[in-house]
Scaffold this active site. Sequence first.
Site, PDB file in Angstrom:
ATOM      1  N   HIS A 138      -2.560   7.447   7.095  1.00 45.77           N
ATOM      2  CA  HIS A 138      -1.796   8.317   6.397  1.00 45.77           C
ATOM      3  C   HIS A 138      -2.272   9.505   5.945  1.00 45.77           C
ATOM      4  CE1 HIS A 138       2.180   6.232   6.061  1.00 45.77           C
ATOM      5  NE2 HIS A 138       1.757   5.376   5.441  1.00 45.77           N
ATOM      6  N   GLN A 152       3.009   9.953   1.022  1.00 45.36           N
ATOM      7  CA  GLN A 152       4.113   9.352   1.139  1.00 45.36           C
ATOM      8  C   GLN A 152       5.071   9.826   0.012  1.00 45.36           C
ATOM      9  OE1 GLN A 152       2.328   5.300   1.905  1.00 45.36           O
ATOM     10  NE2 GLN A 152       4.257   5.066   3.133  1.00 45.36           N
ATOM     11  N   GLY A 206       0.839  -1.123   0.106  1.00 45.94           N
ATOM     12  CA  GLY A 206       0.093  -0.050  -0.050  1.00 45.94           C
ATOM     13  C   GLY A 206       0.968   1.341  -0.131  1.00 45.94           C
ATOM     14  N   CYS A 219       6.102  -0.346   6.817  1.00 42.70           N
ATOM     15  CA  CYS A 219       5.509   1.169   6.103  1.00 42.70           C
ATOM     16  C   CYS A 219       6.660   1.508   5.236  1.00 42.70           C
ATOM     17  CB  CYS A 219       5.193   2.383   6.879  1.00 42.70           C
ATOM     18  SG  CYS A 219       4.733   3.747   6.237  1.00 42.70           S
ATOM     19  N   LEU A 220       6.428   1.788   4.067  1.00 45.84           N
ATOM     20  CA  LEU A 220       7.549   2.347   3.158  1.00 45.84           C
ATOM     21  C   LEU A 220       8.133   3.478   3.601  1.00 45.84           C
ATOM     22  CD1 LEU A 220       5.972   1.428  -0.375  1.00 45.84           C
ATOM     23  CD2 LEU A 220       7.502  -0.056   1.069  1.00 45.84           C
ATOM     24  N   HIS A 261      -4.396   1.146   7.568  1.00 42.23           N
ATOM     25  CA  HIS A 261      -2.996   1.850   7.722  1.00 42.23           C
ATOM     26  C   HIS A 261      -2.828   3.041   6.613  1.00 42.23           C
ATOM     27  CE1 HIS A 261       1.652   1.183   7.480  1.00 42.23           C
ATOM     28  NE2 HIS A 261       1.373   2.009   6.640  1.00 42.23           N
ATOM     29  N   GLU A 262      -3.569   2.772   5.497  1.00 47.39           N
ATOM     30  CA  GLU A 262      -3.487   3.743   4.378  1.00 47.39           C
ATOM     31  C   GLU A 262      -4.267   5.125   4.914  1.00 47.39           C
ATOM     32  OE1 GLU A 262      -0.739   3.487   2.485  1.00 47.39           O
ATOM     33  OE2 GLU A 262      -0.508   1.393   2.997  1.00 47.39           O
TER      34      GLU A 262
HETATM   35 ZN    ZN Z   1       2.482   3.493   5.549  1.00 48.25          ZN
END
Ligand code: ZN
Length: 158
Positions: free
Chosen positions: A134, A51, A46, A88-89, A130-131
């Site tokens: 963000h 991000q 995701g 998480c990226l 999670h997304e």
């Molecule tokens: Zn993330």
Amino acid sequence: MAIREVRQMGDPVLSKVCKEVKEMNERTQILIEDMFDTMYEANGVGLAAPQVGILKRICVIDCGDDPICLINPVVLETSGEQTGQEGCLSVAGKAGVVTRPNYAKVKALNEDMQEVIVEGEELLARALLHEIDHLDGHLYVEKVEGDLFEVTYEEDEE
Ligand code: ZN
């Protein structure tokens, strides 16, 4: 196709509340394509627009079934509980244990600005929540139980 730079924890853009998308245009279409490219390149499941430095309420998810693009997503319902490892990226090389609902139902717009309902359990529910976090400026590290730990991934065979 274009890979965008993934912002890392500590970048102020990750703690801002994103703005709703009012209309689809070419710029936003390219952003969504780039978000998918960037997510796949990084082997993520995701990615949210902040991000890559864009404060719009857009996220992309692919847990291995179908690519999903969510615009202006709203959580309608959650239930149950799951505790598991999350990464998480934007927190590269680390993971932590997070408890979240095991089921989530989300209303959003798709890339054609049509309303869609997405519901999922387990990994998909985790990814959805999670997304969407963000988009409100929240990272999973705020919810971690215990400490973050290092994770290493096998290098691609290239
Ligand atoms: Zn993330």
